[in-house]
Design an enzyme around this catalytic site. Sequence first.
Site, short mmCIF file in Angstrom:
data_model
loop_
_atom_site.label_atom_id
_atom_site.label_comp_id
_atom_site.label_asym_id
_atom_site.label_seq_id
_atom_site.Cartn_x
_atom_site.Cartn_y
_atom_site.Cartn_z
N GLU A 1 -8.97 11.96 9.92
CA GLU A 1 -9.02 12.47 11.28
C GLU A 1 -7.96 11.78 12.16
OE1 GLU A 1 -10.61 15.03 11.47
OE2 GLU A 1 -12.77 14.90 11.24
N ASN B 1 -7.38 20.02 14.24
CA ASN B 1 -6.89 18.80 14.90
C ASN B 1 -5.80 18.11 14.08
OD1 ASN B 1 -8.30 17.87 12.73
ND2 ASN B 1 -9.76 16.61 13.86
N HIS C 1 -6.06 17.32 10.81
CA HIS C 1 -6.51 16.46 9.71
C HIS C 1 -6.13 17.06 8.35
CE1 HIS C 1 -10.83 18.40 9.45
NE2 HIS C 1 -9.99 19.03 8.64
N ASP D 1 -12.54 15.50 -0.73
CA ASP D 1 -13.57 14.90 0.13
C ASP D 1 -14.96 15.46 -0.15
OD1 ASP D 1 -12.89 17.41 1.12
OD2 ASP D 1 -11.89 16.62 2.88
#
Length: 245
Positions: free
Chosen positions: A143, A136, A138, A67
Amino acid sequence: MNFIIAKDYEAMGRIAANIVAAQVLTKPDSVLGLATGSTPISLYRELVALYKRGEITFQNVKSFNLDEYVGLLPTDQNSYMYFMKYHLFDHINIKEGNYHCPKGTPKDLHEEAKNYERMIRDAGGIDLQVLGIGPNGHIGFNEPSMKFEKATHITDLDDKTIEANKRFFDKKEDVPKKAITMGIKTIMMAKSIVLLASGSSKAEIVKQAFLGEIMPNIPASVLQLHHNVTVIVDSEAGESIKMHV
Ligand code: F6R
């Protein structure tokens, strides 16, 4: 899934480096998928050491990072390309042109996303993908969501991610709000996957992702469906799974 609980952060990096080294030694033209963040730094440190000792060469290796932040040039100190050069590429013999991060600044980001997928496919697909995990759940910047995004795409960053990553920036407002990331399918197509997690703040999400339900609200949980995943945690991140593995 294969779980390894390493005694600490450095040991986690050493074990992961051995897996990457075995991949590159057995297939010198391997295609690696790479991650940024605090977690893989000990892995990259160890790979640089293996290279400097002459035990491994990256001469014919290609790599694709997961990313990049939208809006940051590769020369920006907070860009993931900068991170990779700083921690790995500038210290090993990987050829310029053989390592890739999605670009965060093209006019047409959707075209860049399509192009990135094409480049991975043209390289023969990813042999070994290195992953971290967000607080979280990810992976890459996939996400929590109602569905698994398949291909490389542009995404809004979750507030939890912005909060977690603000430590790299002067202030929270400076953290980009969008990123370009490989999708879940892109990651799942990798022939093998090594996921790393370290520190007590990751203990709960590691348990939920790998011992809980598979759901897009915890993106990493999809890895339970992959046939060749090794999860390497340090003792703190492994605290809540150690009874189960
Ligand atoms: C980084 C990436 C992210 C990180 C995750 C964990 O390229 O894709 O998914 O792996 O946010 O970050 P750290 O390691 O900083 O806790």
